[in-house]
Design a protein around this motif. Structure first.
Motif, PDB file in Angstrom:
ATOM      1  N   PHE A 156       0.826  -1.207   0.000  1.00  0.00           N
ATOM      2  CA  PHE A 156       0.000   0.000   0.000  1.00  0.00           C
ATOM      3  C   PHE A 156       0.862   1.259   0.000  1.00  0.00           C
ATOM      4  N   PHE A 197       1.751   1.913  -3.450  1.00  0.00           N
ATOM      5  CA  PHE A 197       0.624   2.362  -4.259  1.00  0.00           C
ATOM      6  C   PHE A 197       0.205   3.786  -3.914  1.00  0.00           C
ATOM      7  N   MET A 198       0.107   4.071  -2.598  1.00  0.00           N
ATOM      8  CA  MET A 198      -0.539   5.324  -2.201  1.00  0.00           C
ATOM      9  C   MET A 198       0.230   6.551  -2.688  1.00  0.00           C
ATOM     10  N   TRP A 255      -0.393   6.947  -6.276  1.00  0.00           N
ATOM     11  CA  TRP A 255      -1.793   7.294  -6.523  1.00  0.00           C
ATOM     12  C   TRP A 255      -2.060   8.753  -6.168  1.00  0.00           C
ATOM     13  N   VAL A 256      -1.519   9.210  -5.045  1.00  0.00           N
ATOM     14  CA  VAL A 256      -1.763  10.587  -4.608  1.00  0.00           C
ATOM     15  C   VAL A 256      -1.114  11.574  -5.570  1.00  0.00           C
ATOM     16  N   PRO A 304      -8.449   4.880  -0.833  1.00  0.00           N
ATOM     17  CA  PRO A 304      -6.984   4.831  -0.667  1.00  0.00           C
ATOM     18  C   PRO A 304      -6.440   5.908   0.264  1.00  0.00           C
ATOM     19  N   GLN A 305      -6.996   7.126   0.173  1.00  0.00           N
ATOM     20  CA  GLN A 305      -6.390   8.157   1.006  1.00  0.00           C
ATOM     21  C   GLN A 305      -6.868   8.048   2.451  1.00  0.00           C
ATOM     22  N   ILE A 354      -6.919   5.062   4.050  1.00  0.00           N
ATOM     23  CA  ILE A 354      -6.344   3.870   4.683  1.00  0.00           C
ATOM     24  C   ILE A 354      -5.292   4.214   5.738  1.00  0.00           C
ATOM     25  N   PRO A 355      -4.367   5.168   5.478  1.00  0.00           N
ATOM     26  CA  PRO A 355      -3.388   5.453   6.539  1.00  0.00           C
ATOM     27  C   PRO A 355      -4.041   5.849   7.853  1.00  0.00           C
ATOM     28  N   PHE A 400      -5.757   2.916   9.386  1.00  0.00           N
ATOM     29  CA  PHE A 400      -4.747   2.030   9.970  1.00  0.00           C
ATOM     30  C   PHE A 400      -4.310   2.555  11.341  1.00  0.00           C
TER      31      PHE A 400
END
Lengths: 410, 411
Positions: free
Chosen positions: A278, A281-282, A285-286, B104-105, B107-108, B111
């Protein structure tokens, strides 16, 4: 020190040798390997695509089994480096995995030689017509070219073969001499060895897999490749222990506590894998910068997106929750089942890495994929068992073995 | 606590027995005996964790992992809910062209919240399940028991246990190999059970003080103020430095910026070559390039590069006055508000202009074109002119400009 200070610490009446079974398994592995790889080569030639299909399947199978041996080497070096005691009883099993490096080196010729003789079907950068006029590939040509690729592979395999040989030899030597000084020496070597291991594994990941998408780069890629290696080794330790105990060997030495520890580490590295995956990816992606997105583009906006989602769910969500409970980890048959599942999804992960390079739009799967995995797997088995016939299955006179045998998870 | 015997008078309570053992092994063996005797309200005490004591005491696996799992899942859910509320509901804000609700943004944060709540559940759940914090315990009455944190191994059995019998339990403990069995008694009264006044006062005071910041927040949230900003870091807000174009109390003319001392020139500012620095040749616009500029392919390439960077946005790649800025202006109908197309530099008028005049235009700007002198060094300005001449030539070329041997390729 003239007299050994450590005694044979293995429990009484323990079957410690693989014996004739090793010869049988080796024969099976060789037969399977030759037959399946031969069939895959013939089938690949019949497709008439300049061996493109075969080369991708072969790379997938090769990196898959390479990750087993790399995981084994990591485990061995890590145990020496940290003087950890809990899993010393399983160290020989990891050493057996690392014994496959010479065979893997022979198998790596299956990638190096076609590159050398000018086969352009695997890596885009090996095709002079594709490189010419491509600014990025021209700039990277100093690194990504067949001779230098071969030289690097040679360096990696030299490092791996020398390190694995060093630790395996001294470990087996200790079985008879019981000299604790050997442990001290291996601990000293383990520090530099870990650095060499980290660099060579990361770079092998860059060269073998990341360069399939040569315009793209990801500095975390080496760690991503390593995460797969680490998951593999803990799963393999549990599976190998279970299989050996089923066959009546090392039944008293390896206890449910060791399985529990294998399961914990496999589960932890599953989370680690997801974390690295991740993280990679992140950021891409960002930022959404064209030059960084070429790897994820086909994997997010074509048929491959279903595979991507499946990788997330099957490689992380399902096993992370499924292997979380201590009841699963303390049930050897169930844990072995989960570990086999993990090895399966690890292959699936590599499939997701390699195959979009072969077919960027459509999901592809071909019998050659399975033939290659079976073939390389058979030869890997042959290579790994080269020492297993004569060596004991646990390091019986390791000074830390006694602690390991009485290890308890609390 | 339905204690019917509670009176104001001090009362002696028999808590139970505490038995001491001389080794961890003896403690584990004794624990197995006590476990098998069926006691429920008892415990073992040792200075360090002993492997296998859980099984010896018959302690069932704790439910803490399940609580932690629940805490973790709650953290994930709360984090996603919070971010949905913030980003997709209460304060919609386009960030990097991503959707308002974008997994996706999140998830951090999800988490982190998962780890946080799982950690809190583990920490406080452990306290709760162990009935902590406990400031005082009847066992502390025993001086011998104080060694439980250095080198003593103990089993305590409460008198409240159903199986407890003074004589039988004492015998049981003695038979397990205890080096000593002690009765634990303590005196209690309602006063003694009450929380001591200073501690109660401290708790009340901190509870009230903890509310003060929230009270201020609530006040500020709902009131207006004519007061100036409250400066938390005044050093940063009011820095001891002078800004360009500001006044100074030090000099008589009030100016912050000083002129150079008369008759001096700053290093590198002596521009005494009229041709190279101003494009002048004997007071006229120069028609030749200065000798510092070599008219070769390198200079042409340099000129092409600089021209592409500085000139093409307005004048276009072919210098025809149709760069991206102009096309954009046309697209938004800027002509209606006075947009003037950039000059078409391939026109005859510009072809005839002396090099020096174009140099002056680049340096100081003209009409709506700003000055590029501060951005482009002199040598590059000359290289741009050199390249511009090549464009002009190519735009107004005839077949005679093509070498005779290359002409067939044009057909």
């Amino acid at each position: 020190m003239t007299t050994p200070t450590t005694m044979d610490n293995a429990p009484a009446n323990e079957k410690l040798y693989l014996g004739p079974l090793a010869t049988r398994l080796k024969g099976m592995g060789m037969t399977l390997g030759v037959l399946c790889l031969g069939a895959a080569v013939v089938w690949g030639l019949m497709l008439g695509d300049d061996m493109r299909r075969f080369m991708h399947s072969y790379l997938l199978a090769f990196t898959y089994f390479l990750s087993f041996a790399l995981g084994g080497l990591f485990f061995v070096v890590m145990l020496h480096l940290t003087s950890s005691t809990a899993l010393v009883v399983q160290r020989r099993l990891a050493e057996i995995l690392t014994a496959a490096f010479p065979m893997l080196f022979v198998l790596s010729l299956g990638i190096i030689i076609p590159l050398w003789v000018g086969n352009k079907s695997l890596y885009v950068w090996s095709d002079p017509d594709a490189v010419r006029g491509d600014h990025v590939l021209e700039a990277k040509a100093g690194y990504l070219n067949a001779p230098f690729f071969a030289i690097r592979m040679l360096i990696y395999f030299t490092v791996w073969m020398v390190l694995s040989r060093y630790f395996l030899k001294r470990s087996v030597e200790q079985d008879t001499s019981g000299d604790p000084a050997l442990s001290a020496r291996m601990k000293k070597v383990a520090g530099p060895a870990m650095i060499l291991y980290a660099l060579s594994t990361a770079w092998a990941g860059f060269d073998l897999l990341m360069s399939l998408t040569p315009h793209w780069f990801s500095t975390i890629w080496g760690v991503y490749f390593f995460a797969g290696c680490a998951i593999s080794v803990y799963c393999l330790l549990a599976i190998m222990s279970f299989a050996l105990q089923k066959s009546g060997r090392v039944t008293k030495s390896i206890t449910v506590e060791h399985y529990h520890d294998d399961g914990k580490m496999a589960n932890a590295f599953t989370l680690f894998w997801a974390y690295i995956c991740f993280s990679q990816f992140m950021l891409i992606w960002v930022a959404n910068i064209p030059e960084e997105t070429t790897f994820f583009r086909p994997r997010m906006f074509t048929e491959w997106k279903w595979i991507s989602i499946a990788v997330i769910v099957l490689h992380f969500c399902v096993p992370f929750v499924g292997m979380m409970s201590r009841h699963v980890k303390r049930n050897p048959p169930l844990l072995a089942l989960w570990c086999m599942y993990m090895l399966g999804v690890h292959l699936f992960d590599l499939y997701w890495i390699v195959m979009p390079a072969f077919s960027p739009e459509k999901i592809v799967i071909h019998p050659i994929d399975f033939l290659c995995v079976a073939g390389v797997g058979g030869l890997f088995l042959f290579g790994a068992l080269s020492v297993a016939g004569s060596a004991r299955l646990i390091p019986v006179r390791d000074p830390k073995l006694r602690t390991s045998l009485h290890f308890i998870n609390q | 606590m339905a204690d019917t015997k509670t009176t104001d008078a001090p009362e002696e309570v028999f808590y139970g027995y505490v038995a001491e053992y001389d080794s961890p092994g003896a403690l584990v063996r004794a624990a197995e005996v006590v476990r098998d005797a069926g006691f429920k309200k008892w415990d073992s005490h040792s200075p360090f964790p002993i492997h296998g004591i859980d099984a010896a005491m018959g302690i069932r696996p704790t439910i803490l992992p399940i609580l932690i799992f629940g805490g973790g899942i709650t953290g994930t859910a709360l984090a996603v809910l919070m971010q949905w509320w913030m980003n997709a509901w209460a304060w919609q804000w386009v960030s990097s062209g991503k959707p308002f609700f974008s997994l996706p943004q999140q998830i951090p944060i999800a988490f982190e919240c998962t780890v946080l709540l799982a950690g809190f559940t583990a920490f406080f759940g452990m306290w709760g399940l162990n009935k902590l914090p406990q400031a005082w315990h009847p066992l502390f009455k025993s001086d011998r028991f104080l060694r439980h944190s250095t080198n003593g191994y103990f089993i305590s059995v409460e008198a409240a246990d159903k199986k407890f019998d003074r004589a039988a339990t004492q015998k049981l403990l003695r038979d397990t190999g205890a080096t000593g069995v002690e009765e634990i008694r303590y005196v209690t009264s309602p006063e003694m059970r009450a929380v001591p006044r200073p501690i109660m006062g401290f708790i009340l005071l901190t509870s009230v003080l903890a509310l003060v910041p929230f009270a201020f927040l609530a006040k500020w949230r709902n009131s207006h103020s004519a007061e100036p900003h409250f400066h938390i870091i005044p050093d940063m807000d009011f820095q001891v430095k002078r800004r360009a174009q500001s006044t100074s109390p030090v000099f008589s003319d009030d100016r912050e910026i000083r002129k150079p001392v008369a008759g001096t020139i700053a290093r590198g500012e002596l521009k005494d070559d009229d041709l190279f620095y101003r494009g002048l040749d004997n007071g006229q616009w120069s028609t030749r390039f200065p000798p510092q500029v070599e008219l070769n392919e390198d200079t042409l390439e340099r000129g092409r590069e600089r021209f592409t960077i500085y000139c093409t946005p307005c004048h276009g790649e072919a210098a025809e006055g149709n760069g991206m800025v102009h096309q954009r202006a046309m697209a938004v109908n800027a002509a209606a508000t006075g947009w003037v197309q950039p000059s078409k530099l391939t026109d005859a008028g510009f072809v005839r202009q002396p090099h020096g005049q174009i140099f002056n235009t680049i340096t100081n700007g003209i009409r709506t074109m700003p000055a590029y002198g501060p951005q482009i060094p002199e040598k590059d300005r000359w290289a741009i002119i050199f390249y511009l001449r090549a464009i002009q030539r190519s735009r107004n070329a005839s077949i005679d400009d093509v070498p005779a041997d290359k002409r067939p390729t044009l057909k």
